[in-house]
Design a protein around this motif. Structure first.
Motif, mmCIF file in Angstrom:
data_model
loop_
_atom_site.group_PDB
_atom_site.id
_atom_site.type_symbol
_atom_site.label_atom_id
_atom_site.label_comp_id
_atom_site.label_asym_id
_atom_site.label_seq_id
_atom_site.Cartn_x
_atom_site.Cartn_y
_atom_site.Cartn_z
ATOM 1 N N PHE A 159 0.675 4.587 -3.224
ATOM 2 C CA PHE A 159 0.573 3.133 -3.104
ATOM 3 C C PHE A 159 1.605 2.660 -2.083
ATOM 4 N N ILE A 160 1.247 1.693 -1.247
ATOM 5 C CA ILE A 160 2.224 1.086 -0.339
ATOM 6 C C ILE A 160 2.036 -0.431 -0.390
ATOM 7 N N ASN A 161 3.137 -1.159 -0.392
ATOM 8 C CA ASN A 161 3.015 -2.613 -0.567
ATOM 9 C C ASN A 161 2.782 -3.340 0.759
ATOM 10 N N LEU A 162 1.968 -2.771 1.607
ATOM 11 C CA LEU A 162 1.551 -3.412 2.856
ATOM 12 C C LEU A 162 0.038 -3.361 2.936
ATOM 13 N N GLY A 163 -0.573 -4.370 3.506
ATOM 14 C CA GLY A 163 -2.040 -4.368 3.582
ATOM 15 C C GLY A 163 -2.545 -5.250 4.699
ATOM 16 N N SER A 164 -3.786 -5.692 4.548
ATOM 17 C CA SER A 164 -4.411 -6.439 5.646
ATOM 18 C C SER A 164 -3.706 -7.767 5.904
ATOM 19 N N VAL A 165 -3.082 -8.376 4.876
ATOM 20 C CA VAL A 165 -2.374 -9.637 5.143
ATOM 21 C C VAL A 165 -1.180 -9.396 6.078
ATOM 22 N N PHE B 168 10.634 6.931 3.448
ATOM 23 C CA PHE B 168 10.384 5.488 3.418
ATOM 24 C C PHE B 168 11.506 4.725 2.698
ATOM 25 N N LYS B 169 12.418 5.471 2.090
ATOM 26 C CA LYS B 169 13.516 4.784 1.390
ATOM 27 C C LYS B 169 14.306 3.959 2.385
ATOM 28 N N GLY B 170 14.507 2.692 2.089
ATOM 29 C CA GLY B 170 15.296 1.814 2.949
ATOM 30 C C GLY B 170 14.517 1.222 4.112
ATOM 31 N N VAL B 171 13.245 1.628 4.289
ATOM 32 C CA VAL B 171 12.462 1.055 5.399
ATOM 33 C C VAL B 171 12.050 -0.375 5.040
ATOM 34 N N GLU B 172 12.168 -1.253 6.023
ATOM 35 C CA GLU B 172 11.768 -2.645 5.791
ATOM 36 C C GLU B 172 10.660 -3.032 6.755
ATOM 37 N N PHE B 173 9.802 -3.919 6.300
ATOM 38 C CA PHE B 173 8.777 -4.468 7.183
ATOM 39 C C PHE B 173 8.955 -5.983 7.194
ATOM 40 N N LYS B 174 9.262 -6.532 8.357
ATOM 41 C CA LYS B 174 9.540 -7.961 8.508
ATOM 42 C C LYS B 174 10.491 -8.451 7.417
ATOM 43 N N ARG C 298 11.135 -7.186 4.602
ATOM 44 C CA ARG C 298 10.725 -6.896 3.223
ATOM 45 C C ARG C 298 10.837 -5.404 2.978
ATOM 46 N N GLU C 299 11.346 -5.042 1.822
ATOM 47 C CA GLU C 299 11.462 -3.614 1.518
ATOM 48 C C GLU C 299 10.065 -2.997 1.358
ATOM 49 N N VAL C 300 9.847 -1.883 2.018
ATOM 50 C CA VAL C 300 8.549 -1.212 1.873
ATOM 51 C C VAL C 300 8.626 -0.272 0.670
ATOM 52 N N ARG C 301 7.675 -0.421 -0.228
ATOM 53 C CA ARG C 301 7.675 0.422 -1.425
ATOM 54 C C ARG C 301 6.537 1.421 -1.367
ATOM 55 N N ILE C 302 6.859 2.658 -1.656
ATOM 56 C CA ILE C 302 5.837 3.710 -1.758
ATOM 57 C C ILE C 302 5.921 4.239 -3.178
ATOM 58 N N GLU C 303 4.798 4.321 -3.844
ATOM 59 C CA GLU C 303 4.811 4.880 -5.199
ATOM 60 C C GLU C 303 3.611 5.782 -5.369
#
Ligand code: AMP
Length: 618
Positions: free
Chosen positions: A470-476, A525-531, A533-538
C-alpha cells in the motif's frame, strides 16, 4: 470560406447545416461528398454510425435532385423505424431553406394511410424500412421508375434483420441505370455480396481500418463470478456518477429483469425491448433522449438505430451472440467525435470471446478491476462536491432564508460547515458500502482458462512470488501507473521489472513487488516525503492480487466491506434503511419506469427468449 462550400454544397444548404452546428465536415463527409456530387458513381462507404454519414449522402441528394419535379427520385432504405425518422428529419433540416423539397418517412408500426396520403401529395425523397416499403409497392401506390439514387444505409443491419429478399424486390422496381450508394458499419461477406450484386465498379471508401471500431471508444472488461454480476454492474454504475448509458442484455426477459431490479434499487433506468408496444418504446426513448432517464436497458434489436449523442458508456451486461453486434452496441457511444467507454462484464470463461472481439475491432480491451466500496465512496463524494460547487443558486428565492441559515451556522467555521454538508451524503455512501466485498473474480478463476497476467505472479507451486504493498499516494497526487512505477523505482532503488501489478486509486494505490524486494522498498521509503507529506508504505493485508479473494482489503480508518441487498441509495428523501422510491437523478423527475407501476401491461412475465423479428442469416 465555409469548408462545405469548398466541397461543392450551395449556400442555402450550408446556412441550414451551420444552424445545426456543422462547422467543419466530418472525415466521411469530406471524402464522400465530392464523389457523390458527381452523381455518376456507385458507392460503398464503410463507416460507423455516428460519423456523420447521413449528411454524407443527404447533402449530395439535395444537390442532385430536381425539386421542380414532384415524383420519387431518391430512395433511402434503412433497417429501423427510429433510423428512418432520424434520416427523414435530418434531410428536412438540411433542406430548411430550400423550396419544394418533399421527404416522406415510410416505416412499419404507424398508419399506412397517412404515409400513402403523403406519397400521393408528391415526394422526391422516400426514406423507408424495407417491410413497409414493399407493402406500399405491392399496393401499387408508388412509382419508382424515375428513381436516380438508392441509398442502402446500415446495410449490414438490414441483412442481419433478414431484409435481403425485400431489398431485392424493392430494387427490382427501380431503373437499372440508377446509382446505388451503400453504407455499412461492418463489411461481412454478405454485404460484399450485395455490393457486387447491385453495383458496377463502385467507388469504395473505408473510414479507418476495415471492421475497425471507432477509435474514440475505450474498451474495458471486468471479470466477475456469475453470482456477483448484478452487484458488480451496480458498482461500476455507482463509480460513474455522471453516467448516461445504454446497457445491453441478450434477451427480453433479462432486459426486463435488470431494468426492474435497477428501478427497485433506486436507479433512474428503464427497459427497451420488443415486447413493448411502439408507444411504450417511444416514451422510453423520449425520456432517454431528453436525458431524464440515465440508464437505458436494451436488447440489440430494440436498440438498433438509436441515435443519441453524449452516451458516455455502453455496458455489455451480457456479450452479444454475434461478434458483429458488439460493434453496433459500442457504436452507440463516442458519436460525433466524442469519446466513450464500452464495458463488458464477463465471467472467466468468456475471455476467449473478448479476444475474438479484439481481433474483429482491431483494438485491445483493458482489463479493469471492479472498484472497491471505498473507491465508489470517494467518486460519489467528489461528484457531490463538484455539484455543490457548480449549483445554480436561486438568489431571489433563497435570499429570505439566508439570515436564519447564517444564524444557525454562526458558531461554525467555514471549513466545519463544508465538512458537515459533505458528510451528510458521504456518511450514507460509507454506510452502504461498509464491508462491501471484492467482486473481482479471483485471478485463479481465469488463469485456468488461459489468461496470463501481464507479469507472472505465481511460482510453479502456486505460491505467490509477489507481495502487495500500500502507498498513500494516488491519482489525486497526479500519479498514473507509469509515474508511480518510476517514483517507486527511483526511491526504493529496485528494477521496474520486479514490480508487479500497479493499482492507482484516488488518495492511495497498491503495487506488487517481488517478495525479495519488500524490505528494501519499505526501508528505502522511510523518511521520504511527497510535497511535504510523509510517504507511507505498508504491506497490504490482502496479499497479492492473485490471492485477492482470500482476505479483506486493508483500509485506513478501519473501513470494512459488506454489500447489502438493494442498491446504493442516492435518494436524499428516502429516509434511512437503504430503501428508496425516487430515482438516481434527484434534480429531475425521473418518473417510474415502464417496469414500475406504469407500463409493460402487455408483458406476460413469462420467460420468453428474445426473438429478433425477422432474423435470417446469410
Ligand atoms: P450520423 O452519423 O449521420 O448519425 O451523425 C451523427 C451525429 O453527428 C448527428 O447528431 C449529426 O447531427 C452530427 N453531425 C453530422 N455531421 C456533422 C458535422 N459536420 N459537424 C457537427 N456535427 C455533425
Amino acid at each position: 470560406m465555409n469548408p462545405f462550400i469548398n466541397l461543392g454544397i450551395r449556400h442555402d444548404i450550408v446556412n441550414a447545416i451551420s444552424e445545426l452546428g456543422f462547422e467543419n465536415p466530418t472525415p466521411i463527409q469530406e471524402q464522400s461528398i465530392p464523389v457523390l456530387l458527381t452523381g455518376s458513381n456507385d458507392f460503398v462507404g464503410l463507416a460507423q454510425t455516428g460519423t456523420g454519414k447521413t449528411a454524407a449522402f443527404g447533402l449530395p441528394l439535395l444537390e442532385l435532385l430536381d425539386f421542380e419535379e414532384n415524383h420519387p427520385q431518391a430512395l433511402v432504405l434503412c433497417p429501423t423505424r427510429e433510423l428512418c425518422l432520424q434520416i427523414t428529419n435530418d434531410i428536412k433540416n438540411y433542406a430548411k431553406h430550400m423550396n419544394n423539397v418533399n421527404v416522406v418517412a415510410v416505416y412499419g408500426g404507424a398508419s399506412i394511410q397517412d404515409q400513402l396520403r403523403q406519397i400521393k401529395r408528391g415526394v422526391q425523397i422516400v426514406v423507408a424500412t424495407p417491410g413497409r416499403m414493399l407493402d406500399i409497392i405491392n399496393r401499387k401506390a408508388i412509382n419508382f421508375s424515375q428513381v436516380k439514387f438508392v441509398v442502402l444505409d446500415e446495410a449490414d443491419e438490414m441483412l442481419n434483420m433478414g431484409f435481403q429478399e425485400d431489398i431485392d424486390s424493392i430494387l427490382s422496381t427501380t431503373p437499372d441505370e440508377k446509382k446505388t450508394w451503400l453504407f455499412s458499419a461492418t463489411m461481412p461477406s454478405e454485404v460484399r455480396r450485395i455490393a457486387k450484386k447491385y453495383m458496377t465498379d463502385p467507388f469504395e471508401l473505408t473510414m479507418g481500418e476495415k471492421n475497425t471500431g471507432n477509435v474514440n471508444i475505450d474498451h474495458e472488461y471486468y471479470v466477475v463470478r456469475a453470482r456477483d454480476k448484478y452487484a458488480a454492474f451496480k458498482r461500476i454504475v455507482d463509480n460513474n456518477p455522471e453516467i448516461f448509458g445504454i446497457v445491453f442484455c441478450r434477451t427480453k426477459i433479462e432486459t426486463q429483469e435488470i431494468a426492474e431490479s435497477l428501478i427497485k434499487d433506486g436507479y433512474n433506468a428503464d427497459a427497451l425491448h420488443g415486447d413493448l408496444s411502439q408507444q411504450q418504446r417511444d416514451k422510453v426513448m423520449k425520456r432517454y433522449r431528453e436525458r431524464s432517464l440515465q440508464l437505458l436497458i436494451a436488447t440489440d434489436v430494440a436498440a438498433r438505430g438509436i441515435d443519441v449523442n453524449d452516451v458516455t458508456h455502453v455496458i455489455n451486461y451480457s456479450l452479444p451472440d454475434e461478434i458483429e453486434n458488439y460493434t453496433h452496441r459500442s457504436g452507440r457511444t463516442a458519436r460525433a467525435g466524442k469519446t466513450g467507454v464500452s464495458i463488458a462484464i464477463i465471467n472467466s470463461k468468456e475471455l476467449g470471446k473478448i479476444r475474438q472481439i479484439e481481433r474483429t475491432i482491431g483494438k485491445k480491451f483493458v482489463k479493469a478491476e471492479i472498484p472497491t466500496g471505498f473507491d465508489v465512496c470517494e467518486k460519489q463524494l467528489f461528484a457531490l462536491v463538484h455539484k455543490v460547487h457548480n449549483v445554480t443558486v436561486n438568489e431571489a428565492q433563497i435570499e429570505q432564508y439566508i439570515p436564519r441559515i447564517m444564524d444557525e451556522f454562526k458558531d461554525l467555521e467555514k471549513e466545519e460547515v463544508i465538512k458537515r454538508f459533505a458528510s451528510l451524503e458521504f456518511n450514507r455512501f460509507l454506510d452502504y458500502y461498509s464491508n462491501a466485498p471484492d467482486l473481482n473474480a479471483p485471478a485463479d478463476d481465469f488463469r485456468r482458462d488461459g489468461e496470463r497476467g501481464e507479469r507472472g505472479m505465481r511460482d510453479a507451486g502456486g505460491k505467490s512470488e509477489y507481495t502487495r504493498l500500500f502507498i498513500n499516494l494516488g491519482s489525486v497526487d497526479e500519479f498514473n501507473r507509469g509515474d508511480l512505477l518510476g517514483y517507486i523505482c527511483n526511491n526504493s532503488k529496485i528494477s521496474g521489472r520486479t514490480v508487479g501489478k500497479i493499482d492507482v486509486k484516488g488518495v492511495y494505490s497498491f503495487f506488487e513487488v517481488s517478495n525479495g524486494d519488500v524490505d528494501q522498498v519499505v526501508n528505502n521509503f522511510k523518511g521520504v516525503e511527497f510535497k511535504g507529506r510523509e510517504v507511507r508504505i505498508e504491506i497490504s493485508g490482502e496479499g497479492t492480487s492473485s490471492s485477492r479473494s482470500g482476505g479483506g482489503e486493508r483500509r485506513e480508518g478501519g473501513y470494512q466491506r459488506r454489500e447489502g441487498g438493494g442498491g446504493f441509495n442516492r435518494d436524499r428523501n428516502s429516509g434511512g434503511g437503504g430503501r428508496r422510491e425516487g430515482g438516481f437523478n434527484r434534480d429531475r423527475n425521473s418518473g417510474g419506469g415502464n417496469s414500475g407501476g406504469g407500463g409493460f401491461r402487455d408483458f406476460s412475465g413469462k420467460p420468453r427468449e428474445e426473438r429478433p423479428e425477422r432474423r435470417r442469416r446469410f
